[in-house]
Design an enzyme around this catalytic site. Structure first.
Site, PDB file in Angstrom:
ATOM      1  N   LYS A 105       2.843  -2.849  -2.368  1.00 38.18           N
ATOM      2  CA  LYS A 105       3.851  -2.552  -1.123  1.00 38.18           C
ATOM      3  C   LYS A 105       3.435  -3.393   0.103  1.00 38.18           C
ATOM      4  O   LYS A 105       2.349  -3.871   0.105  1.00 38.18           O
ATOM      5  CB  LYS A 105       3.815  -1.105  -0.825  1.00 38.18           C
ATOM      6  CG  LYS A 105       4.565  -0.335  -1.726  1.00 38.18           C
ATOM      7  CD  LYS A 105       4.869   1.064  -1.057  1.00 38.18           C
ATOM      8  CE  LYS A 105       3.582   1.725  -0.497  1.00 38.18           C
ATOM      9  NZ  LYS A 105       3.986   3.190   0.263  1.00 38.18           N
TER      10      LYS A 105
ATOM     11  N   LYS B 295      -7.181   8.218  -1.225  1.00 36.27           N
ATOM     12  CA  LYS B 295      -7.945   7.861   0.029  1.00 36.27           C
ATOM     13  C   LYS B 295      -9.411   8.311  -0.088  1.00 36.27           C
ATOM     14  O   LYS B 295     -10.384   7.774   0.542  1.00 36.27           O
ATOM     15  CB  LYS B 295      -7.313   8.383   1.361  1.00 36.27           C
ATOM     16  CG  LYS B 295      -5.915   7.967   1.487  1.00 36.27           C
ATOM     17  CD  LYS B 295      -5.352   8.245   3.174  1.00 36.27           C
ATOM     18  CE  LYS B 295      -4.056   7.679   3.322  1.00 36.27           C
ATOM     19  NZ  LYS B 295      -3.740   8.062   4.450  1.00 36.27           N
TER      20      LYS B 295
ATOM     21  N   LYS C  74       0.506  -2.863   6.602  1.00 36.37           N
ATOM     22  CA  LYS C  74      -0.173  -3.053   7.862  1.00 36.37           C
ATOM     23  C   LYS C  74      -1.625  -3.683   7.669  1.00 36.37           C
ATOM     24  O   LYS C  74      -2.130  -4.374   8.387  1.00 36.37           O
ATOM     25  CB  LYS C  74      -0.024  -2.398   9.117  1.00 36.37           C
ATOM     26  CG  LYS C  74       1.356  -2.281   9.485  1.00 36.37           C
ATOM     27  CD  LYS C  74       1.463  -1.239  10.759  1.00 36.37           C
ATOM     28  CE  LYS C  74       1.653   0.119   9.920  1.00 36.37           C
ATOM     29  NZ  LYS C  74       2.078   1.015  11.068  1.00 36.37           N
TER      30      LYS C  74
END
Length: 365
Positions: free
Chosen positions: A231, A151, A234
């Site tokens: 994957k 991240k 959202k």
């Protein structure tokens, strides 16, 4: 600094030798053998309120959560809103997302009479325990966790909150003296941090925390409908890539109809060479509660276009009652807020005596 670096290193070295850490660390996280057989102990898990869950969330975690509430006598599920603010959030949207997540969990089958469903930020003991545990955590230990690396690279930098959120995650687990934590394979290292901190705290101050064991979740990996190498997410910018648990039947059918496959019409299961078709087989098998082999057998004689209709039917049949229940719950905001407040109170009743014990052990009271 509260303690010189040299003293911390000496303490850590003594701890590793006495606790036999190297032999115990990984095994404790994934070993099926533990002190608490199924049906005993306490389960804890959390989910960020970053929007309505998608199909991958449902099959990878939430379906298992529903099962666990029927297997263990004490189960806590937290909407971890403090974790969500490690990324910028619109305040009004965050409030809305918290209620959306509560409605989603209830619609998927979480029963507030069997599990404590609560909002993390409303139990202040999480933050205080996180600070205490953070004082026992070295910076290199956090720096090497994979999610920080990933991240922080994506953002070219990372906040202090993002850097230390695994410590808050450990506090979430330890605050309730949890014995089991359902995790995916990518979360095992974060659970290991919670185990390490339990050992370090117990060694320094006396036994307080059990070492929680991993309940490894489903190995089914639901992939993006537009890019089966990734994957389902959202945050995917492609609207056709992700099926939400509240999507309408028409939206589900359209997304599956446009799912990426390949130029071979026969339906087979081969994730390496045919990831798109294999993803549809995985979804079909999971939603129809059949084996992959049975799903392929049902597809015999169908080309991929016709098979997509079969997959759509299975998904729509499973998600329709969830969508309808979500809409019913979401229409009554006061009811949702009351359910969360009840869960918050129950969580505080468990958390307060544990934090009082910790404060006394540390010397804060």
């Amino acid at each position: 600094m509260a303690l010189p670096c040299r003293n911390n290193l000496k303490f850590l070295f003594r701890f590793l030798l006495k606790s036999n850490y190297w032999e115990r660390s990984f095994c404790a996280a994934v070993s099926p053998e533990n002190k608490n057989p199924p049906g005993s102990g306490r389960v804890f898990s959390g989910i960020q309120p970053t929007g309505v869950p998608h199909l991958g969330n449902y099959l990878g975690a939430l379906e298992n959560w529903v099962s666990l509430q029927n297997q263990y006598p004490s189960v806590l599920y937290s909407i971890v809103d403090l974790h969500s603010i490690t990324q910028p959030q619109d305040p009004a949207q965050l409030r809305n997302n918290i209620l959306n997540m509560a409605a989603s969990l209830l619609a998927c089958g979480i029963n507030p009479e069997k599990a404590i469903l609560f909002q993390q930020s409303q139990v202040s003991e999480h933050s205080e325990l996180s600070w205490i545990l953070g004082c026992l955590t070295s910076m290199p230990r956090l720096r090497h966790l994979p999610q920080w690396k990933m991240k922080s690279k994506q953002k070219n930098e990372g906040s202090v909150g993002l850097y230390t959120y695994p410590v808050l995650q450990a506090a979430d687990i330890l605050l309730y003296k949890s014995t089991h934590v359902p995790v995916g394979e990518d979360q095992v290292q974060h659970l290991e941090l919670a185990q390490d901190l339990a050992r370090i705290f117990n060694y320094r101050y006396g036994d307080v925390f059990p070492e929680a064991h991993a309940l490894l979740g489903s190995t089914r990996k639901v992939k993006s409908l537009r890019d089966p190498s990734a994957k389902m997410s959202k945050s995917d910018t492609q609207t056709m890539a992700t099926i939400s648990i509240t999507d309408s039947p028409d939206d589900i059918a359209l997304k599956i109809r446009r799912a990426v496959t390949d130029f071979t019409s026969e339906v087979t299961f081969d994730p390496e060479t045919r990831p798109g078709v294999s993803n549809l087989v995985t979804i079909h098998a999971a939603m129809a509660t059949i084996s992959v082999e049975e799903a392929v057998l049902q597809a015999k004689g169908l080309d991929t276009g016709a098979y997509k209709a079969l997959v759509s039917e299975a998904v729509i049949q499973r998600l329709t009652p969830i969508r309808e229940e979500f809409q019913r719950l979401r229409a009554d905001r006061a009811h949702l807020q009351n359910l969360l407040e009840l869960g918050n109170r129950r969580a505080r009743e468990l958390a307060a005596p544990v934090l009082a014990e910790v404060r006394h052990k540390v010397g804060l009271s």
